[in-house]
Each structure stands twice: as structure tokens, then as C-alpha cells.
Design a protein around this motif. Structure first.
Motif, PDB file in Angstrom:
ATOM      1  N   UNK A  27      38.065  55.211  31.222  1.00 39.52           N
ATOM      2  CA  UNK A  27      38.568  55.199  32.600  1.00 39.52           C
ATOM      3  C   UNK A  27      38.615  56.597  33.216  1.00 39.52           C
ATOM      4  N   UNK A  28      39.147  57.565  32.449  1.00 42.36           N
ATOM      5  CA  UNK A  28      39.288  58.914  33.010  1.00 42.36           C
ATOM      6  C   UNK A  28      37.920  59.511  33.339  1.00 42.36           C
ATOM      7  N   UNK A  47      47.708  55.260  26.048  1.00 42.26           N
ATOM      8  CA  UNK A  47      46.467  55.479  26.803  1.00 42.26           C
ATOM      9  C   UNK A  47      45.613  54.215  26.909  1.00 42.26           C
ATOM     10  N   UNK A  48      45.889  53.223  26.077  1.00 39.34           N
ATOM     11  CA  UNK A  48      45.131  51.973  26.151  1.00 39.34           C
ATOM     12  C   UNK A  48      45.779  50.948  27.071  1.00 39.34           C
ATOM     13  N   UNK A  91      45.761  53.187  32.891  1.00 38.26           N
ATOM     14  CA  UNK A  91      44.429  53.352  33.505  1.00 38.26           C
ATOM     15  C   UNK A  91      44.496  53.127  35.012  1.00 38.26           C
ATOM     16  N   UNK A 119      46.107  56.096  36.614  1.00 44.05           N
ATOM     17  CA  UNK A 119      45.199  57.252  36.584  1.00 44.05           C
ATOM     18  C   UNK A 119      44.181  57.141  37.724  1.00 44.05           C
ATOM     19  N   UNK A 138      40.079  47.572  33.394  1.00 45.26           N
ATOM     20  CA  UNK A 138      39.897  48.963  32.947  1.00 45.26           C
ATOM     21  C   UNK A 138      39.749  49.009  31.430  1.00 45.26           C
ATOM     22  N   UNK A 139      39.011  50.021  30.966  1.00 46.44           N
ATOM     23  CA  UNK A 139      38.945  50.278  29.520  1.00 46.44           C
ATOM     24  C   UNK A 139      39.958  51.371  29.163  1.00 46.44           C
ATOM     25  N   UNK A 140      40.073  51.674  27.893  1.00 47.96           N
ATOM     26  CA  UNK A 140      40.970  52.727  27.411  1.00 47.96           C
ATOM     27  C   UNK A 140      40.755  54.018  28.218  1.00 47.96           C
ATOM     28  N   UNK A 141      41.829  54.779  28.378  1.00 49.23           N
ATOM     29  CA  UNK A 141      41.768  55.969  29.228  1.00 49.23           C
ATOM     30  C   UNK A 141      40.728  56.987  28.743  1.00 49.23           C
ATOM     31  N   UNK A 142      40.611  57.178  27.425  1.00 48.58           N
ATOM     32  CA  UNK A 142      39.643  58.202  26.985  1.00 48.58           C
ATOM     33  C   UNK A 142      39.095  58.039  25.567  1.00 48.58           C
TER      34      UNK A 142
END
Lengths: 105, 636
Positions: free
Chosen positions: B239-240, A35-36, A41, A44, B228-232
Motif C-alpha cells: 500500500x505505501x 501494518x497489515x 492502509x 495511510x 488494500x494489501x499490507x502496508x509494506x
């Protein structure tokens, strides 16, 4: 009349497809990337963004808000596509530069 | 909250203060010059729909960047790097909806305010529910901007907010109250330029201090280089969450319902110019603004990393210690400018300009809503235009005063600037954003559904503040992971939008449709009718013609008002027919349409290709000057 009945079929099918996409897409990303990871990202944002953008295009075409060849519509439609590509490609280049250029810090 | 960012001597403070006062006075005078171009209430709010795209786009720069932007994005830039630009580079996805949907709808329907749209599209109940939500949004922004400038000035000058904020509000209230939209657009143009120059100075000084652009980039850790930063993992910035809360809800709110931006578009001479401004804004202005407000934070990170690697000191610059990240911009700019009080004063004046240009737009926008949605329909339906103009000025003054009072509410709130901002916005906007969207793009969506969905959506969104677990299932769906963090900021907006949409669609299906003629010209599928209504003629001429320049005005006392006559050749070059709407302006492009008028093409004349014939009143309406050449173009 025919148009309305077409919409009655098309809209529920599209809604189901979109919901399925919302459920499946992030899970595919997380199965393949951490996820990082910046590509996770990127996918997504641009995956969901592409769907949103396409819904917008579909809507403006279906309602006749855009008609290619009418007035300046073709010109502005070109800009819509170009703008999406500029941001999508720009972010790819940005990630590549960030990952592959030498770091002192 | 730590307030003192810099320990400045009294002589330095005096210099900075003097530069700022001079700046304030110059801007107030500049705004005052343009007050004479507001001849009626329409001009006061919308500048008579006459400006060129570049003027609208340029003034949007300053409108879009608030004083909080510098503080918030510099802090974010320091903490997460270039990803601070995410909120400025994720807006393109909704552009098709705006360019071909919302913009032509509000422009052709001559919508004066979003609540007015609700009244015409739905009913008065919907109008006043929308009005409450929109006013909450506007006042939140006004109060928040004043509050952040108070923080900046308190940290910088050591003067309590109690004194600095009222003075800033007084000056702002002054030129908006007397100037109106024309003054706002022109002062914003000046302040946008000032803002970029000052931001550029701070960035340039930082890059020089680091030893060049290459040094800045190479000392920046990979995590801080990424877009982008980490998804969550961080609920405050991920990002999410940013996609759902900011790219969708936030962007729609900013472009579709922010009355300030709407009024910018309505001040332009045509929908085509609006599209130019929209593309330029999203494609160039926003990314560039992201650099201006965030780059000092990115530089700060490189400086801190390089400084640590070099043993704590860099050549030619004092050691940088940022104890309070809110003050990143101020501390780094001060050090990199080598304590030059005059240049630093100019940079701080620009920060203050960011406040002024955002708040002046919002004050003017609130006044527009106050007049068109409260005063005119409820209190004085049939007063003279001059009466409304005076009332508009009083409402502007009152709005400034309410904004000032709200500062004292913000003072008592706890948390970071970032969290206060998004926590508030993500609660206010979801229901109205969704209702606007459904109203504009789904003709079957009816008044009952609009009212019920706005109320239910707002109530449920507020409830998630106390019961955040309501959001868990939705977060699980869109994140693909069971978060159960119970700390949501952006996901709250997605929840609110989903509830509003669900309720809206259900109520629409369960209730009878509104009469079709009620929504004519107010939805995307009835844009053709909207154009015909705007023109006042069923024949809409879409042929793309050319502008014709350097025409000489010939006044004819007997000529009808709102019609101009042109030669056959000029009509042919414009591809215009008799009855088409034409736009006539002073040939000096750099006026941006300040002296211009919309009128109709009348029967052709034989006086020569360089002549345009019009009545004295049309000439006066365009505010044209004697012996100045004219440019003309066909709208449709």
C-alpha cells in the motif's frame, strides 16, 4: 508585491508542516495499528491523499484557476469534493463488508 | 518461463484463430472507414479538437487497458484478491491539478506534444531532454504490450512470438498509419465496448461456475476481499509503495505526460468536455476497468478455495490447476466457458483488442512527437500540410517497427511481468513528471532548473538500480519504519521525484528568473492570458448559456470564413456575444462531433430563429451534410 512577500512566508511554513506530517503520520498509524490492518492502509492512503488533494485545492484557488461563481467552476469544484468523498466512503464500506460478512473459505 | 497454459487440440486452435482473424480484419476495415476524416496533419493527430466528451472517455477505456492488464491483474487478483484494483482506484488525489491546471494549460496553449510544451515554457534543450525521456516511456509501453501479447499467444496457440507479434504489429501499423487519430478514437470506441463485453462474459461464466455472486464472495478469504494489501511487507505490491509510486508518480505520468491520453483530451471540443471526460474516467471507467481485468483472478481464488473444500472437484466444471499464474485469465476463462472455442476465441480477441487499442494510441502519439518535435523543427520547417501528413504516416510505420524490435529486448529480460513493467516505468518517469509539475504550477521555475533537474534526477534514479541503499533514508521517512530491504520498486519513483524537485528548486533559487512573458499562458497562474490567446480576444465570455438545436444551414457565398450568423434569440439563449467562439455540429448526438467545426459568432441576422448562416468553406470544414440539422453552443 505584498502577495509575493506573503508567499515567501507561507510556502516555507507549509513545506515544514508537510515534512513534519510525512514524518509523524506513518509513525502514529504504526503505533496504533498493525501494518497489515486494513484501517492502517486506509489511513495511510487517505491521510497522505487528503494532504495531496488539499494542496491541489489550495493551489487552484490561490492562482485563480478556480473562482466559485465563474462559469462552470462551482459545478466542477462540487465534483472534485464529491469524487474524493465517493472514493473515501466507498473504501470504508468495502472494508466493512470484507471484515463483517460471513466467510466459507 | 512456462509458455504452455492450455493443451488445445488443433481443431479448437483453428476455431479460435479464425475468430481472431475475422476480428482483426473487421477492426482494420472499421479503422479504415474513418481515415477519410483526416484531411490535414492536425486532424491526423488531434481530430481537429471537435469530439464530445463521451467519445474521448469511451476510447480511453481501451487505451488504458493493455494486453498486459489482463495477464498482470488476473495474476494479482489470484494472489492478493480485490486489492489488485488499488492501482485503478487511487487516482483522485491528483485530479484537481489536472482538471484546473494541466488540462486548461495544454488545451488553451494548443500544445501538440509534451516536448513542445518544454520548448515553449523553457527552451529547446529542455525540449530534447524531455523528448528522450518521453520516447523511452512510449517505446517501453509499445514493446511491453507487444511482448505480453506474444506471451499470451504463445501460451495459447503454441506459435512462437517470432511469428505472432510481427503479424499483430503489421495490422496495427496499417490502420494507424492510414487512419490517424480519428481512426484510433473510433476503433478504440469499438474495442472498448468489445473489451467490456468479453470481460463480462468471462466474469459471468466464472460466477455461474461458482454457483452465483453470493458463493463467489463467501468463498473468498477475508485477505482477498480487502481493498488494500499490507502496508509494506511485499516490495512488489504494498500500500505505501503504491501510494507514492503509483498514485502519485504513475497517475501523474498517465494523465499529464502520456501523449496518448493527452491527445484524447486535445481531440475534445472544449476544456469543459475534457473535464467531463476526466471525471468520468477516474470515477467510473477506471474502477470498472479494474473489475474487468482483475475479476477473473478473484473468481479463480474462490474457485480454488471452494474446490479444495469440496474435495478437489466442483460440479459441472473441470478441476482448475493454475501452474503458471501469468495464465490465470486464460485458464479460468477456458474452463468456465466449458471449452467453447467460439466464445473463448471472442474473449481472446478482446484480449488482443486491448493490445491493439493501447499500442495504436501510442504509435499515433509517437508519430505526433516525431513530426512536431523532430521532423518539423529540425528537418523540414516550411513544408506543406500534405507533406507533413505523409511524413506522419511514415513515422507511424517506423514507430511500429521500432516497437517490434523492442520485443526481442523484452524476451531476454528476467522476472515476472509485473516486476518488468514497474521496474521500467518507475525508473523512466520520476524526473519528467516532477519537471512538468514544477513547470506548470510554479512560474519562477526556469529553463536552467528544468534541464539540470531532469538530467540529475534521471541519473540518480538510474543509479539506485545499482545502489538501492540511496533510497533507504527516504523509505524510512515515509514508512515510519526502518525497512532497509534494498528491494525497491515504487519507492524508486519517490526518490527520483524528490531528487528532481530538490535540484529544480535549488537551481531556480540560485539562478535568474526567465522573462515573465515567456511563461504567459503556460502556467496555472496565467490561465486567464491563455484563454484570451486561445480566443484571440481579451473579452472572455464565461456566462453559461444553453445549446440551441435543430438549426437549418443557409449558405452565403459572400459570407466571411470562420464566422456564422445567428438570430438575436439564438444568441441570447446561448448567452453569446459577437466574436465569441461557438461550436457548430451535426444535430445527431451519436456522431459525437465527427461532423463539426469551431467558429465565431458574427453579427445577428433577421432570417428567422431556425437559421444559421455560414460560408461554403466553413460548411466544408465542418464536413456537414446537406439537409441535416445543426446544433450550436457557445464555448466562451
Amino acid at each position: 508585491m505584498e502577495k509575493t512577500s506573503n508567499n515567501k512566508v507561507l510556502i516555507p511554513i507549509m513545506a515544514i508542516l508537510i515534512l513534519a506530517f510525512i514524518y509523524i503520520f506513518p509513525r502514529i498509524i504504526l503505533n496504533n495499528f498493525d501494518a497489515g490492518n486494513p484501517w492502517a492502509c486506509y489511513l495511510y492512503q487517505y491521510g497522505f491523499g487528503f494532504v495531496t488533494f488539499m494542496i491541489g485545492l489550495l493551489l487552484i484557488f490561490k492562482t485563480g484557476a478556480v473562482k466559485l461563481g465563474r462559469g462552470r467552476d462551482t459545478f466542477w469544484f462540487g465534483w472534485l469534493i464529491a469524487g474524493f468523498l465517493i472514493f473515501a466512503v466507498g473504501h470504508i464500506v468495502w472494508i466493512l463488508l470484507a471484515l463483517h460478512m460471513p466467510v466459507k473459505g | 518461463m512456462e509458455m504452455s497454459g492450455l493443451n488445445l487440440s488443433s481443431s479448437v486452435l483453428m476455431t479460435i484463430g479464425t475468430v481472431m482473424v475475422i476480428y482483426f480484419v473487421l477492426i482494420a476495415c472499421f479503422g479504415g472507414i474513418f481515415s477519410r476524416f483526416s484531411k490535414d496533419v492536425n486532424d491526423f493527430f488531434f481530430s481537429g479538437q471537435r469530439f464530445a466528451w463521451w467519445l474521448g472517455a469511451a476510447s480511453m477505456i481501451a487505451t488504458g487497458i493493455g494486453s498486459y492488464s489482463y495477464l498482470k491483474y488476473s495474476q494479482q487478483g489470484l494472489e492478493t484478491g480485490l486489492s489488485s484494483a488499488m492501482t485503478y482506484t487511487n487516482d483522485w488525489f491528483i485530479v484537481p491539478f489536472f482538471m484546473f491546471g494541466w488540462l486548461p494549460i495544454i488545451y488553451f496553449a494548443r500544445i501538440r506534444s509534451i516536448p513542445e510544451y518544454f520548448a515553449r515554457r523553457f527552451n529547446n534543450t529542455a525540449r530534447y531532454i524531455a523528448l528522450l525521456i518521453i520516447m523511452a516511456y512510449m517505446f517501453f509501453y509499445i514493446g511491453y504490450n507487444l511482448f505480453t501479447i506474444g506471451i499470451a499467444l504463445e501460451g495459447l496457440l503454441g506459435i512462437p512470438m517470432l511469428y505472432t507479434v510481427p503479424v499483430a504489429t503489421l495490422i496495427l501499423g496499417g490502420y494507424v498509419t492510414f487512419g490517424g487519430q480519428t481512426a484510433v478514437i473510433f476503433t478504440d470506441l469499438a474495442q472498448g465496448i468489445m473489451l467490456y463485453i468479453a470481460g463480462g462474459i468471462a466474469i459471468g461464466a466464472g460466477i455461474v461456475a461458482l454457483g452465483g455472486f453470493g458463493e463467489w464472495w463467501s468463498w473468498l478469504p477475508v485477505s482477498h476481499r480487502l481493498p488494500f494489501v499490507h502496508l509494506f511487507n511485499d516490495y512488489k505490491f504494498n500500500t505505501a509503495g503504491l501510494y507514492w509510486g503509483e498514485a502519485l508518480a504513475g497517475s501523474i505520468a498517465f494523465t499529464f505526460m502520456n501523449q496518448g491520453f493527452i491527445m484524447r483530451y486535445l481531440a475534445l471540443k472544449s476544456v469543459n468536455e475534457g473535464r467531463k471526460a476526466a471525471v468520468f474516467n477516474v470515477l467510473f471507467t477506471l474502477p470498472f476497468s479494474a473489475i474487468i481485468v482483475g475479476a477473473v483472478g478473484w473468481i479463480a481464488k474462490s474457485l480454488v478455495v471452494k474446490q479444495a473444500a469440496m474435495g478437489g472437484v466442483l460440479e459441472g466444471i473441470n478441476p482448475i490447476h493454475i501452474a503458471n499464474h501469468f495464465h490465470t485469465f486464460i485458464v479460468v476463462a477456458w474452463e468456465c466457458l466449458h471449452h467453447n472455442a467460439i466464445v473463448f476465441g471472442f474473449v481472446i480477441a478482446a484480449l488482443t483488442a486491448a493490445l491493439m487499442s493501447t499500442v495504436d494510441t501510442l504509435i499515433n502519439a509517437c508519430a505526433a512527437i516525431g513530426i512536431y518535435d523532430i521532423y518539423k523543427p529540425l528537418l523540414k520547417p516550411k513544408a506543406s500540410d500534405r507533406h507533413y501528413l505523409i511524413a506522419a504516416r511514415w513515422v507511424s510505420a517506423l514507430t511500429a517497427l521500432i516497437g517490434l524490435c523492442l520485443v526481442f529486448f523484452f524476451v531476454n529480460l528476467k522476472g515476472s511481468l509485473m516486476s518488468i513493467h514497474y521496474k521500467g516505468i518507475m525508473v523512466i518517469i520520476p524526473s519528467i513528471v516532477t519537471t512538468i509539475f514544477l513547470g506548470a504550477f510554479w512560474r519562477r521555475f526556469n529553463a536552467k532548473a528544468a534541464c539540470v533537474s531532469m538530467v540529475v534526477g534521471s541519473v540518480f534514479t538510474v543509479l539506485t538500480i545499482f545502489w538501492p541503499t540511496f533510497i533507504d533514508p527516504l523509505a524510512w521517512l515515509v514508512l515510519g519504519k526502518d525497512m532497509l530491504s534494498q528491494k525497491y520498486i515504487y519507492m524508486r519513483a519517490l526518490f527520483g521525484m524528490s531528487i528532481t524537485a530538490f535540484v529544480g528548486i535549488t537551481v531556480t533559487w540560485l539562478t535568474a528568473a526567465d522573462p515573465m512573458e515567456k511563461s504567459e499562458g503556460l502556467t496555472i497562474c496565467t490561465l486567464g492570458i491563455a484563454k484570451q490567446k486561445y480566443k484571440g480576444d481579451k473579452n472572455v465570455n464565461e456566462a453559461v448559456g444553453k445549446k440551441v438545436r435543430r438549426l437549418v444551414v443557409e449558405l452565403d457565398e459572400n459570407f466571411a470564413e470562420n464566422i456564422v450568423s445567428l438570430s438575436e434569440s439564438v444568441m441570447s439563449r446561448m448567452k453569446a456575444n459577437v466574436g465569441d467562439i461557438v461550436y457548430v455540429e451535426d444535430s445527431r448526438w451519436w456522431l459525437g462531433g465527427l461532423r463539426s467545426v469551431h467558429t465565431h459568432a458574427g453579427a445577428v441576422h433577421n432570417l428567422g430563429d431556425d437559421k444559421i448562416v455560414m460560408s461554403k468553406s466553413t460548411y466544408k470544414n465542418g464536413m456537414f451534410l446537406d439537409n441535416r440539422l445543426i446544433t450550436i453552443e457557445k464555448i466562451f
